[in-house]
Design a protein around this motif. Structure first.
Motif, short mmCIF file in Angstrom:
data_model
loop_
_atom_site.label_atom_id
_atom_site.label_comp_id
_atom_site.label_asym_id
_atom_site.label_seq_id
_atom_site.Cartn_x
_atom_site.Cartn_y
_atom_site.Cartn_z
N ILE A 213 0.84 -1.21 0.00
CA ILE A 213 0.00 0.00 0.00
C ILE A 213 0.87 1.25 0.00
CG2 ILE A 213 -1.65 1.33 1.38
CD1 ILE A 213 -2.85 -1.40 2.24
N TYR A 214 1.94 1.23 0.80
CA TYR A 214 2.86 2.37 0.83
C TYR A 214 3.50 2.60 -0.53
CZ TYR A 214 7.04 5.09 1.80
OH TYR A 214 8.03 6.02 1.76
N SER A 215 3.94 1.53 -1.16
CA SER A 215 4.60 1.68 -2.46
C SER A 215 3.63 2.15 -3.54
CB SER A 215 5.27 0.38 -2.88
OG SER A 215 4.30 -0.60 -3.19
N LYS A 216 2.38 1.77 -3.43
CA LYS A 216 1.40 2.22 -4.41
C LYS A 216 1.00 3.67 -4.19
CE LYS A 216 0.43 -1.08 -7.18
NZ LYS A 216 0.80 -0.93 -8.57
N SER A 217 0.95 4.12 -2.94
CA SER A 217 0.52 5.49 -2.66
C SER A 217 1.65 6.50 -2.76
CB SER A 217 -0.11 5.57 -1.27
OG SER A 217 0.88 5.30 -0.28
N ASN A 218 2.91 6.05 -2.67
CA ASN A 218 4.03 6.96 -2.63
C ASN A 218 4.58 7.32 -4.01
OD1 ASN A 218 6.05 8.55 -1.73
ND2 ASN A 218 7.18 6.96 -0.69
N ASN A 219 4.39 6.51 -5.00
CA ASN A 219 4.86 6.73 -6.37
C ASN A 219 6.36 6.93 -6.47
OD1 ASN A 219 2.26 6.51 -7.36
ND2 ASN A 219 1.88 8.71 -7.20
N GLY A 220 7.12 6.34 -5.55
CA GLY A 220 8.57 6.33 -5.67
C GLY A 220 9.28 7.62 -5.33
N SER A 221 8.64 8.53 -4.60
CA SER A 221 9.31 9.80 -4.31
C SER A 221 10.33 9.68 -3.19
CB SER A 221 8.27 10.88 -3.97
OG SER A 221 7.55 10.49 -2.82
N VAL A 222 10.13 8.79 -2.23
CA VAL A 222 11.06 8.67 -1.12
C VAL A 222 12.04 7.52 -1.33
CG1 VAL A 222 11.26 8.29 1.35
CG2 VAL A 222 9.41 9.68 0.46
N ILE A 223 11.54 6.33 -1.53
CA ILE A 223 12.39 5.16 -1.73
C ILE A 223 12.13 4.63 -3.13
CG2 ILE A 223 12.92 2.83 -0.94
CD1 ILE A 223 11.90 3.61 1.79
N ALA A 224 13.19 4.58 -3.92
CA ALA A 224 13.02 4.15 -5.30
C ALA A 224 13.10 2.64 -5.46
CB ALA A 224 14.07 4.81 -6.18
N SER A 225 13.61 1.94 -4.48
CA SER A 225 13.83 0.52 -4.63
C SER A 225 12.67 -0.30 -4.08
CB SER A 225 15.12 0.13 -3.90
OG SER A 225 15.29 -1.26 -3.93
N GLY A 226 12.02 -1.04 -4.96
CA GLY A 226 10.94 -1.92 -4.52
C GLY A 226 11.44 -3.06 -3.67
N PHE A 227 12.69 -3.49 -3.91
CA PHE A 227 13.29 -4.56 -3.11
C PHE A 227 13.38 -4.15 -1.65
CE2 PHE A 227 16.91 -6.65 -1.15
CZ PHE A 227 16.62 -7.98 -1.40
N ALA A 228 13.85 -2.95 -1.40
CA ALA A 228 13.99 -2.47 -0.03
C ALA A 228 12.64 -2.32 0.66
CB ALA A 228 14.74 -1.14 -0.01
N ILE A 229 11.65 -1.84 -0.06
CA ILE A 229 10.32 -1.67 0.51
C ILE A 229 9.71 -3.03 0.86
CG2 ILE A 229 7.96 -0.89 0.06
CD1 ILE A 229 9.15 1.25 -1.76
N GLY A 230 9.80 -4.00 -0.06
CA GLY A 230 9.23 -5.32 0.18
C GLY A 230 9.93 -6.05 1.31
N CYS A 231 11.25 -5.99 1.33
CA CYS A 231 12.00 -6.69 2.37
C CYS A 231 11.79 -6.04 3.74
CB CYS A 231 13.48 -6.70 2.01
SG CYS A 231 14.48 -7.76 3.05
N ALA A 232 11.87 -4.72 3.81
CA ALA A 232 11.71 -4.03 5.09
C ALA A 232 10.29 -4.17 5.63
CB ALA A 232 12.07 -2.55 4.93
N GLY A 233 9.30 -4.07 4.76
CA GLY A 233 7.93 -4.19 5.22
C GLY A 233 7.61 -5.59 5.74
N THR A 234 8.03 -6.60 5.01
CA THR A 234 7.76 -7.98 5.41
C THR A 234 8.53 -8.36 6.66
OG1 THR A 234 7.40 -8.53 3.09
CG2 THR A 234 7.72 -10.36 4.59
N LEU A 235 9.81 -8.06 6.70
CA LEU A 235 10.61 -8.39 7.87
C LEU A 235 10.22 -7.54 9.08
CD1 LEU A 235 12.81 -10.39 8.58
CD2 LEU A 235 14.49 -8.64 8.07
N GLY A 236 9.87 -6.29 8.84
CA GLY A 236 9.41 -5.43 9.93
C GLY A 236 8.10 -5.93 10.53
N GLY A 237 7.18 -6.37 9.70
CA GLY A 237 5.93 -6.94 10.20
C GLY A 237 6.16 -8.21 10.99
N TYR A 238 7.09 -9.04 10.51
CA TYR A 238 7.43 -10.28 11.23
C TYR A 238 8.00 -9.97 12.60
CZ TYR A 238 10.02 -14.46 12.52
OH TYR A 238 10.52 -15.54 13.20
#
Length: 156
Positions: free
Chosen positions: A109-134
């Motif tokens: 949801i964050y990556s869809k609403s942000n349009n890449g203005s803060v973090i350009a890497s989808g890998f970092a967003i996916g890894c941080a979000g999943t591991l952070g939730g865990y």
């Protein structure tokens, strides 16, 4: 080495390859600290998350980030299990995977609403979000209702 351009082009095959290779490696090396049910839960979680997130067209690299986070969560779980003398399978890892799923959804949801203005890497967003939730789910569950070992419980 996989460059950013290749990850943009081959995100789905890379994510599935990481997931399958990790599952095979964990299943071949099953022990008391790493039983086969842990590897199979992580495998089915990662494949389900990758396929469900694929529907919503995540940024490139996001699916590989989910796969790497699932492998890291499994490694964290096996290290924690080997450092304590807990007996039998617990509900800590399935609860942690539910938190990882919530983290992956929040990151999507964050990556869809942000349009890449803060973090350009989808890998970092996916890894941080999943591991952070865990990790957030594990810390919450292990300090309120469960004892999950020294890595997550603060002795309560």
């Amino acid at each position: 080495m996989i460059s950013g351009r290749l990850l943009n082009q081959y995100d789905m095959p890379v994510a599935l390859g990481i997931t399958h290779l990790a599952a095979v490696a964990f299943l071949l090396n099953s022990s008391e600290a790493m039983p086969t049910w842990v590897a199979s839960y992580a495998y089915f979680f990662a494949v389900s998350c990758i396929l469900l997130c694929r529907i919503f067209q995540p940024p490139k690299g996001f699916l590989s980030g989910i796969a790497v986070a699932a492998v890291m969560a499994t490694v964290i779980r096996s290290i924690n299990q080997s450092s304590t003398n807990l007996h039998g399978p617990g509900v800590d890892f399935p609860l942690g995977l539910m938190g990882a799923g919530a983290g992956a959804i929040a990151a999507l949801i964050y990556s869809k609403s942000n349009n890449g203005s803060v973090i350009a890497s989808g890998f970092a967003i996916g890894c941080a979000g999943t591991l952070g939730g865990y990790l957030l789910s594990m810390f919450f569950a292990c300090n309120t209702v469960l004892y999950c070992g020294p890595a997550f419980s603060w002795g309560f």
